[in-house]
Write a protein that holds these residues in place. Structure first.
Motif, PDB file in Angstrom:
ATOM      1  N   TRP A 196      -7.903   3.757  -6.949  1.00  0.00           N
ATOM      2  CA  TRP A 196      -7.894   2.299  -6.920  1.00  0.00           C
ATOM      3  C   TRP A 196      -9.062   1.726  -7.688  1.00  0.00           C
ATOM      4  O   TRP A 196     -10.070   2.388  -7.909  1.00  0.00           O
ATOM      5  CB  TRP A 196      -7.892   1.787  -5.480  1.00  0.00           C
ATOM      6  CG  TRP A 196      -9.154   2.035  -4.705  1.00  0.00           C
ATOM      7  CD1 TRP A 196     -10.212   1.183  -4.555  1.00  0.00           C
ATOM      8  CD2 TRP A 196      -9.495   3.224  -3.955  1.00  0.00           C
ATOM      9  NE1 TRP A 196     -11.186   1.757  -3.775  1.00  0.00           N
ATOM     10  CE2 TRP A 196     -10.777   2.997  -3.379  1.00  0.00           C
ATOM     11  CE3 TRP A 196      -8.853   4.439  -3.715  1.00  0.00           C
ATOM     12  CZ2 TRP A 196     -11.410   3.951  -2.595  1.00  0.00           C
ATOM     13  CZ3 TRP A 196      -9.488   5.393  -2.924  1.00  0.00           C
ATOM     14  CH2 TRP A 196     -10.739   5.143  -2.378  1.00  0.00           C
ATOM     15  N   GLY A 281       1.756  -7.918  -8.399  1.00  0.00           N
ATOM     16  CA  GLY A 281       1.429  -9.241  -7.910  1.00  0.00           C
ATOM     17  C   GLY A 281       1.908 -10.315  -8.859  1.00  0.00           C
ATOM     18  O   GLY A 281       2.003 -10.103 -10.075  1.00  0.00           O
ATOM     19  N   SER A 300      -2.218  -7.805 -10.355  1.00  0.00           N
ATOM     20  CA  SER A 300      -2.431  -6.645  -9.483  1.00  0.00           C
ATOM     21  C   SER A 300      -1.171  -5.801  -9.480  1.00  0.00           C
ATOM     22  O   SER A 300      -0.079  -6.281  -9.789  1.00  0.00           O
ATOM     23  CB  SER A 300      -2.764  -7.078  -8.046  1.00  0.00           C
ATOM     24  OG  SER A 300      -1.710  -7.855  -7.497  1.00  0.00           O
ATOM     25  N   HIS A 302       0.664  -1.897  -7.657  1.00  0.00           N
ATOM     26  CA  HIS A 302       0.637  -0.642  -6.897  1.00  0.00           C
ATOM     27  C   HIS A 302       1.728   0.232  -7.487  1.00  0.00           C
ATOM     28  O   HIS A 302       2.911  -0.093  -7.410  1.00  0.00           O
ATOM     29  CB  HIS A 302       0.886  -0.892  -5.417  1.00  0.00           C
ATOM     30  CG  HIS A 302       0.940   0.359  -4.598  1.00  0.00           C
ATOM     31  ND1 HIS A 302       1.336   0.376  -3.281  1.00  0.00           N
ATOM     32  CD2 HIS A 302       0.646   1.665  -4.894  1.00  0.00           C
ATOM     33  CE1 HIS A 302       1.290   1.607  -2.803  1.00  0.00           C
ATOM     34  NE2 HIS A 302       0.876   2.412  -3.770  1.00  0.00           N
ATOM     35  N   MET A 322      -3.670   1.762  -7.521  1.00  0.00           N
ATOM     36  CA  MET A 322      -3.775   0.392  -7.033  1.00  0.00           C
ATOM     37  C   MET A 322      -4.846  -0.340  -7.839  1.00  0.00           C
ATOM     38  O   MET A 322      -5.945   0.185  -8.033  1.00  0.00           O
ATOM     39  CB  MET A 322      -4.159   0.379  -5.551  1.00  0.00           C
ATOM     40  CG  MET A 322      -3.154   1.057  -4.645  1.00  0.00           C
ATOM     41  SD  MET A 322      -3.773   1.173  -2.948  1.00  0.00           S
ATOM     42  CE  MET A 322      -2.291   1.668  -2.076  1.00  0.00           C
ATOM     43  N   ILE A 326      -6.544  -4.180  -4.673  1.00  0.00           N
ATOM     44  CA  ILE A 326      -5.776  -3.524  -3.614  1.00  0.00           C
ATOM     45  C   ILE A 326      -6.387  -2.150  -3.338  1.00  0.00           C
ATOM     46  O   ILE A 326      -6.739  -1.424  -4.261  1.00  0.00           O
ATOM     47  CB  ILE A 326      -4.296  -3.364  -4.023  1.00  0.00           C
ATOM     48  CG1 ILE A 326      -3.681  -4.719  -4.357  1.00  0.00           C
ATOM     49  CG2 ILE A 326      -3.502  -2.676  -2.926  1.00  0.00           C
ATOM     50  CD1 ILE A 326      -2.293  -4.616  -4.948  1.00  0.00           C
ATOM     51  N   GLN A 327      -6.516  -1.803  -2.059  1.00  0.00           N
ATOM     52  CA  GLN A 327      -7.060  -0.501  -1.683  1.00  0.00           C
ATOM     53  C   GLN A 327      -6.183   0.146  -0.615  1.00  0.00           C
ATOM     54  O   GLN A 327      -5.508  -0.556   0.145  1.00  0.00           O
ATOM     55  CB  GLN A 327      -8.488  -0.638  -1.136  1.00  0.00           C
ATOM     56  CG  GLN A 327      -9.504  -1.082  -2.157  1.00  0.00           C
ATOM     57  CD  GLN A 327     -10.929  -0.971  -1.621  1.00  0.00           C
ATOM     58  OE1 GLN A 327     -11.156  -0.553  -0.492  1.00  0.00           O
ATOM     59  NE2 GLN A 327     -11.900  -1.341  -2.441  1.00  0.00           N
TER      60      GLN A 327
END
Length: 482
Positions: A196, A281, A300, A302, A322, A326-327
């Motif tokens: 991430w 995102g 963002s 993932h 990520m 984001i984590q």
């Protein structure tokens, strides 16, 4: 330096021509000019041409010179403002704006090339230089496109040149320490890894500016565009914010993935992913509507990639990427006030016996719970690079002086190429997310969203969503080619 077949023999008239370099202020000439195979020049230094010598390119060539085993012979940059510091530091180096002119006029007057241009202009000068027998140091990510990465990997082997990608963390001890922990059986079988980053720290997920801006007098905008489609210059794009636009950059994945994903690739000996899926995102277009802008990287994402079993794993491995802050969930064994990764970035391995993590560049590797880190003693198995990340530069210089195949480097294109392809395969899913098809009612469908894309690494294509394959290989603007 051992010369390849193209430079082992130099006619007398070429020697006389090269010897005249002193008239332009360069006091050292390449080894191949002064003698045949095995000849050692009085300087015994690598002559380097820098293409893109501002910002990261500036620090790269300084690091090469600081090794004491290299001289910066030529500088090339499309922006005089960005080149100013390097020109002041290396006043004897002849300056060019167009890398094609540099290679055409000075091909036989240097040994190696450092390239630190925007992503979309990595591959073309690298291929051209390798064809001329030049050793290559190329900033990360290796390329903008999957096809380019595959071609550079092949070219490095074909032309027998020493190559290194600028992911300096590959020379750090951290990756080697974590490999030793894993090889010793401390972690057990690993089936899931998280990487991430808090990037992007530049604008992403926004529409292309509608208003053109005056081109700064010091910038050759046409040369900056290079292989990319022509667009009018807009303010704020240069020197850094190009990373957020697909025509030029590769987003947070391209910027930070080479530093973070490199760790599990090396520790687990992962090859190409066999499938990839993502969620991204969106941004507010106005106060009532959320949207996406296909020309821009998202704010963002993932991404989940599946890697087939290797000689170091017992089955498939899921690797999660990520970005945008984001984590993954914090491991239960990590204390509530302990920093996860390095805060903004990190890598987490989840094994059947234990867990381990590190920060950017594989720094600060720790077992989880972290109290175990100082209690474990594992024999050193992998050779360290003197100076770690800082030694990444001298390592390439020394390997180039020794000649192809004589010394190891941490991130040769044989390793960096597949790593870059992996990141760009992840970007296929991100870009495919925005592929749209118009319906009869004037609205749009997005068939690339919420599916798992299946990847054929040999054919370099997605097998179940053809529209994504348009991003595997770009069409270059006229005047540029591989």
């Amino acid at each position: 330096m051992k010369e390849n077949s193209k430079t082992a023999s130099t006619p007398r008239r070429d020697f006389i021509k090269k010897a005249s370099l002193a008239s332009i202020g360069i006091s050292i000439v390449p080894r191949h000019v002064l003698g045949g195979v095995g000849f050692t020049a009085p300087s015994d230094k690598l002559l380097i041409a820098g293409i893109g010598v501002g910002g990261k390119g500036e620090s790269d060539i300084k690091s090469f010179a600081d090794s004491g085993k290299a001289d910066i012979a030529f500088l090339c940059d499309v922006d005089d403002r960005r080149a100013a510091n390097s020109r002041a530091r290396f006043p004897k180096a002849k300056y060019y704006k167009d890398w094609r002119e540099l290679l055409d006029k000075e091909e036989k007057n240097f040994d190696a090339v450092s390239i630190a241009t925007p992503d979309h202009n990595h591959a073309a000068p690298a291929i051209a230089a390798m064809k001329s027998g030049k050793h290559i140091y190329l900033q990360k990510p290796l390329t903008h496109d999957i096809y380019e990465a595959r071609q550079l990997t092949k070219a490095a082997e074909k032309y027998k040149v020493v190559t290194q990608m600028g992911n300096q963390g590959a020379s750090n001890d951290g990756t080697r320490i974590m490999s030793e922990w894993f090889d010793a059986g401390l972690i057990g079988d690993i089936q899931e890894v998280y990487c991430w980053t808090d990037r992007p720290v530049w604008p992403q997920g926004i529409p292309w500016p509608k208003t053109a801006a005056p081109v700064p007098s010091e910038l050759d905008w046409d040369l900056w565009l290079g292989t990319a489609p022509y667009k009018d210059y807009v303010g704020g794009l240069v020197p850094f914010n190009w990373r957020g636009w697909w025509d030029y950059g590769t987003g947070a994945l391209g910027d930070m993935g080479c530093h973070l994903v490199e760790v599990p690739i090396r520790v687990l000996n992962l090859k190409y992913p066999k499938d990839v899926q993502c969620s991204v995102g969106s941004v507010y277009v106005d106060e009532f509507k959320r949207g996406y802008f296909p020309e821009a990287c998202p704010p963002s994402s993932h991404v989940t990639m599946t890697f087939a079993q290797t000689d170091k794993t017992k089955g498939d491995v899921k690797l999660h990427w990520m970005d945008g802050g984001i984590q993954p969930a914090r491991p239960e064994e990590l204390g509530p006030n302990e920093v996860f990764g390095d805060g903004g970035n990190g890598v987490l391995f989840i094994g059947t016996k234990s867990k381990m993590m590190c920060g950017t560049y594989s720094e600060n590797p720790r077992l989880i719970p972290t109290s175990k880190t100082d209690q474990v003693q594992v024999a050193e198995k992998y050779e360290r690079v003197p100076g770690g990340a800082n030694g990444h530069y001298a390592q390439w210089v020394e390997a180039s002086l020794a000649g192809y195949g004589k010394k190891e480097v941490s991130s040769p294109f044989s390793v960096a190429g597949p790593l870059t392809e992996t990141l760009l395969i992840a970007n296929l899913a991100i870009r495919g997310f925005d592929v749209r098809k118009e319906r009869s009612d004037g609205r749009f469908d997005y068939p690339g969203r919420y599916i798992e894309m299946l990847w054929d690494s040999e054919a370099m294509r997605v097998t179940n969503f053809e529209e994504a394959n348009q991003f595997v290989k770009r069409n270059y603007r006229e005047g540029y080619t591989l």
